[in-house]
Design a protein around this motif. Structure first.
Motif, PDB file in Angstrom:
ATOM      1  N   MET A   1       0.841  -1.177   0.000  1.00 43.91           N
ATOM      2  CA  MET A   1       0.000   0.000   0.000  1.00 43.91           C
ATOM      3  C   MET A   1       0.892   1.248   0.000  1.00 43.91           C
ATOM      4  O   MET A   1       1.840   1.343   0.765  1.00 43.91           O
ATOM      5  N   HIS A   2       0.572   2.201  -0.845  1.00 45.04           N
ATOM      6  CA  HIS A   2       1.354   3.422  -0.964  1.00 45.04           C
ATOM      7  C   HIS A   2       0.736   4.532  -0.133  1.00 45.04           C
ATOM      8  O   HIS A   2      -0.481   4.632  -0.003  1.00 45.04           O
ATOM      9  N   ASP A   3       1.598   5.377   0.419  1.00 48.40           N
ATOM     10  CA  ASP A   3       1.142   6.554   1.138  1.00 48.40           C
ATOM     11  C   ASP A   3       0.555   7.570   0.174  1.00 48.40           C
ATOM     12  O   ASP A   3       0.924   7.614  -1.003  1.00 48.40           O
ATOM     13  N   SER A   4      -0.307   8.411   0.689  1.00 44.70           N
ATOM     14  CA  SER A   4      -0.792   9.533  -0.112  1.00 44.70           C
ATOM     15  C   SER A   4       0.367  10.509  -0.289  1.00 44.70           C
ATOM     16  O   SER A   4       1.319  10.513   0.501  1.00 44.70           O
ATOM     17  N   PRO A   5       0.318  11.367  -1.318  1.00 44.71           N
ATOM     18  CA  PRO A   5       1.382  12.356  -1.479  1.00 44.71           C
ATOM     19  C   PRO A   5       1.536  13.243  -0.246  1.00 44.71           C
ATOM     20  O   PRO A   5       2.651  13.592   0.138  1.00 44.71           O
ATOM     21  N   ALA A   6       0.420  13.615   0.388  1.00 45.17           N
ATOM     22  CA  ALA A   6       0.488  14.460   1.582  1.00 45.17           C
ATOM     23  C   ALA A   6       1.214  13.747   2.712  1.00 45.17           C
ATOM     24  O   ALA A   6       2.026  14.342   3.419  1.00 45.17           O
ATOM     25  N   ALA A   7       0.928  12.456   2.907  1.00 44.25           N
ATOM     26  CA  ALA A   7       1.587  11.697   3.973  1.00 44.25           C
ATOM     27  C   ALA A   7       3.074  11.544   3.686  1.00 44.25           C
ATOM     28  O   ALA A   7       3.907  11.676   4.586  1.00 44.25           O
ATOM     29  N   ALA A   8       3.412  11.292   2.441  1.00 44.26           N
ATOM     30  CA  ALA A   8       4.823  11.162   2.074  1.00 44.26           C
ATOM     31  C   ALA A   8       5.551  12.487   2.282  1.00 44.26           C
ATOM     32  O   ALA A   8       6.671  12.513   2.815  1.00 44.26           O
ATOM     33  N   ALA A   9       4.931  13.593   1.905  1.00 47.15           N
ATOM     34  CA  ALA A   9       5.550  14.911   2.081  1.00 47.15           C
ATOM     35  C   ALA A   9       5.717  15.246   3.555  1.00 47.15           C
ATOM     36  O   ALA A   9       6.710  15.860   3.947  1.00 47.15           O
ATOM     37  N   ALA A  10       4.768  14.829   4.382  1.00 46.69           N
ATOM     38  CA  ALA A  10       4.843  15.121   5.817  1.00 46.69           C
ATOM     39  C   ALA A  10       6.043  14.442   6.469  1.00 46.69           C
ATOM     40  O   ALA A  10       6.575  14.945   7.455  1.00 46.69           O
ATOM     41  N   ARG A  11       6.481  13.325   5.932  1.00 45.62           N
ATOM     42  CA  ARG A  11       7.630  12.608   6.488  1.00 45.62           C
ATOM     43  C   ARG A  11       8.966  13.145   5.992  1.00 45.62           C
ATOM     44  O   ARG A  11      10.012  12.793   6.508  1.00 45.62           O
ATOM     45  N   MET A  12       8.951  13.988   4.976  1.00 46.20           N
ATOM     46  CA  MET A  12      10.193  14.506   4.405  1.00 46.20           C
ATOM     47  C   MET A  12      10.819  15.561   5.318  1.00 46.20           C
ATOM     48  O   MET A  12      10.111  16.338   5.955  1.00 46.20           O
ATOM     49  N   THR A  13      12.128  15.582   5.313  1.00 42.42           N
ATOM     50  CA  THR A  13      12.834  16.679   5.969  1.00 42.42           C
ATOM     51  C   THR A  13      12.708  17.905   5.053  1.00 42.42           C
ATOM     52  O   THR A  13      12.393  17.762   3.857  1.00 42.42           O
ATOM     53  N   PRO A  14      12.959  19.097   5.585  1.00 44.40           N
ATOM     54  CA  PRO A  14      12.922  20.279   4.705  1.00 44.40           C
ATOM     55  C   PRO A  14      13.859  20.142   3.501  1.00 44.40           C
ATOM     56  O   PRO A  14      13.503  20.540   2.394  1.00 44.40           O
ATOM     57  N   ALA A  15      15.030  19.566   3.693  1.00 40.72           N
ATOM     58  CA  ALA A  15      15.968  19.388   2.582  1.00 40.72           C
ATOM     59  C   ALA A  15      15.411  18.416   1.536  1.00 40.72           C
ATOM     60  O   ALA A  15      15.555  18.635   0.328  1.00 40.72           O
ATOM     61  N   GLU A  16      14.777  17.335   1.983  1.00 42.24           N
ATOM     62  CA  GLU A  16      14.174  16.371   1.045  1.00 42.24           C
ATOM     63  C   GLU A  16      13.023  17.022   0.277  1.00 42.24           C
ATOM     64  O   GLU A  16      12.868  16.810  -0.931  1.00 42.24           O
ATOM     65  N   ARG A  17      12.231  17.822   0.971  1.00 40.07           N
ATOM     66  CA  ARG A  17      11.105  18.499   0.322  1.00 40.07           C
ATOM     67  C   ARG A  17      11.623  19.492  -0.718  1.00 40.07           C
ATOM     68  O   ARG A  17      11.106  19.580  -1.832  1.00 40.07           O
ATOM     69  N   GLU A  18      12.656  20.246  -0.366  1.00 41.74           N
ATOM     70  CA  GLU A  18      13.250  21.198  -1.300  1.00 41.74           C
ATOM     71  C   GLU A  18      13.753  20.481  -2.543  1.00 41.74           C
ATOM     72  O   GLU A  18      13.528  20.918  -3.673  1.00 41.74           O
ATOM     73  N   SER A  19      14.401  19.360  -2.361  1.00 40.49           N
ATOM     74  CA  SER A  19      14.902  18.585  -3.484  1.00 40.49           C
ATOM     75  C   SER A  19      13.771  18.054  -4.349  1.00 40.49           C
ATOM     76  O   SER A  19      13.834  18.094  -5.572  1.00 40.49           O
ATOM     77  N   ALA A  20      12.704  17.573  -3.714  1.00 42.58           N
ATOM     78  CA  ALA A  20      11.574  17.006  -4.451  1.00 42.58           C
ATOM     79  C   ALA A  20      10.832  18.055  -5.270  1.00 42.58           C
ATOM     80  O   ALA A  20      10.283  17.744  -6.325  1.00 42.58           O
ATOM     81  N   TYR A  21      10.813  19.304  -4.791  1.00 40.91           N
ATOM     82  CA  TYR A  21      10.065  20.354  -5.479  1.00 40.91           C
ATOM     83  C   TYR A  21      10.947  21.289  -6.297  1.00 40.91           C
ATOM     84  O   TYR A  21      10.472  22.259  -6.853  1.00 40.91           O
ATOM     85  N   ARG A  22      12.217  20.986  -6.396  1.00 41.35           N
ATOM     86  CA  ARG A  22      13.127  21.785  -7.199  1.00 41.35           C
ATOM     87  C   ARG A  22      13.003  21.318  -8.654  1.00 41.35           C
ATOM     88  O   ARG A  22      13.136  20.129  -8.945  1.00 41.35           O
ATOM     89  N   PRO A  23      12.751  22.240  -9.589  1.00 40.21           N
ATOM     90  CA  PRO A  23      12.548  21.837 -10.980  1.00 40.21           C
ATOM     91  C   PRO A  23      13.660  20.983 -11.551  1.00 40.21           C
ATOM     92  O   PRO A  23      13.404  20.003 -12.241  1.00 40.21           O
ATOM     93  N   SER A  24      14.908  21.313 -11.252  1.00 38.61           N
ATOM     94  CA  SER A  24      16.005  20.562 -11.848  1.00 38.61           C
ATOM     95  C   SER A  24      16.064  19.121 -11.362  1.00 38.61           C
ATOM     96  O   SER A  24      16.626  18.265 -12.039  1.00 38.61           O
ATOM     97  N   SER A  25      15.446  18.823 -10.205  1.00 38.03           N
ATOM     98  CA  SER A  25      15.452  17.444  -9.720  1.00 38.03           C
ATOM     99  C   SER A  25      14.597  16.541 -10.610  1.00 38.03           C
ATOM    100  O   SER A  25      14.795  15.335 -10.646  1.00 38.03           O
ATOM    101  N   CYS A  26      13.686  17.129 -11.336  1.00 35.54           N
ATOM    102  CA  CYS A  26      12.790  16.346 -12.195  1.00 35.54           C
ATOM    103  C   CYS A  26      13.416  16.017 -13.547  1.00 35.54           C
ATOM    104  O   CYS A  26      12.958  15.112 -14.231  1.00 35.54           O
ATOM    105  N   ILE A  27      14.420  16.780 -13.922  1.00 32.54           N
ATOM    106  CA  ILE A  27      15.013  16.557 -15.246  1.00 32.54           C
ATOM    107  C   ILE A  27      16.476  16.156 -15.180  1.00 32.54           C
ATOM    108  O   ILE A  27      17.106  15.994 -16.214  1.00 32.54           O
ATOM    109  N   GLY A  28      16.987  16.052 -13.967  1.00 31.01           N
ATOM    110  CA  GLY A  28      18.347  15.575 -13.813  1.00 31.01           C
ATOM    111  C   GLY A  28      19.426  16.596 -14.103  1.00 31.01           C
ATOM    112  O   GLY A  28      20.486  16.238 -14.597  1.00 31.01           O
ATOM    113  N   GLY A  29      19.173  17.848 -13.826  1.00 28.90           N
ATOM    114  CA  GLY A  29      20.222  18.846 -14.029  1.00 28.90           C
ATOM    115  C   GLY A  29      19.674  20.233 -14.208  1.00 28.90           C
ATOM    116  O   GLY A  29      18.613  20.577 -13.682  1.00 28.90           O
TER     117      GLY A  29
END
Length: 163
Positions: free
Chosen positions: A1-29
């Motif tokens: 069973m997968h977590d909802s996006p909100a639950a997954a985001a709630a477990r992220m550290t601020p640095a992990e969240r920043e990385s996940a929402y940074r545009p370049s993280s989606c395209i690899g550079g």
């Protein structure tokens, strides 16, 4: 069973969240070449819309300088319905941090070719506004775009030419 996006985001550290929402993280550079191409394509489409007889205007929908709407109207001869031109409204992306209505006119030429009007809405970007404010800020633009605000020749008198 997968977590909802909100639950997954709630477990992220601020640095992990920043990385996940940074545009370049989606395209690899570096994403700047993609932004540059988007803006170039948009400028080309805006110029083509004008060459097809479209007229560009802008209007404010609020007190902030960023609360503006760019509007391209088709020539009267291209409008195919007695009710006037249909309108495509676009609220630009940019990860809440960049781009503008001026940068986001890529669909204008296609709209003008089909007798439709095109509008792109600006809004205040982060960090000047939080995401909650960004999401609701464009709502009043709908009154600036509601007929007859732009749908008749005399109603565009309050709109300024977009340069």
């Amino acid at each position: 069973m997968h977590d909802s996006p909100a639950a997954a985001a709630a477990r992220m550290t601020p640095a992990e969240r920043e990385s996940a929402y940074r545009p370049s993280s989606c395209i690899g550079g570096n994403y700047q070449p993609f932004i540059d191409a988007y803006v170039r394509d948009s400028v080309t489409a805006a110029q083509r819309a004008q060459a097809l007889g479209g007229s560009w205007f802008w209007s404010s929908y609020g007190d902030a300088p960023s609360q503006r709407v760019a509007l391209c109207l088709p020539p009267r001869a291209a409008i195919r319905t007695p009710q006037g031109a249909p309108l495509l409204v676009f609220i630009h992306g940019g990860y809440w941090q960049e781009l503008s209505a001026r940068d986001s006119r890529f669909a204008a030429a296609a709209c003008i070719e089909h007798g439709a009007a095109f509008a792109a809405i600006d809004y205040t970007l982060a960090p000047q506004a939080c995401v909650g404010a960004i999401v609701v800020t464009p709502a009043p633009a709908s009154s600036a775009l509601a007929p007859p605000a732009w749908s008749t020749a005399s109603s565009t008198e309050d709109w300024k030419p977009l340069r």
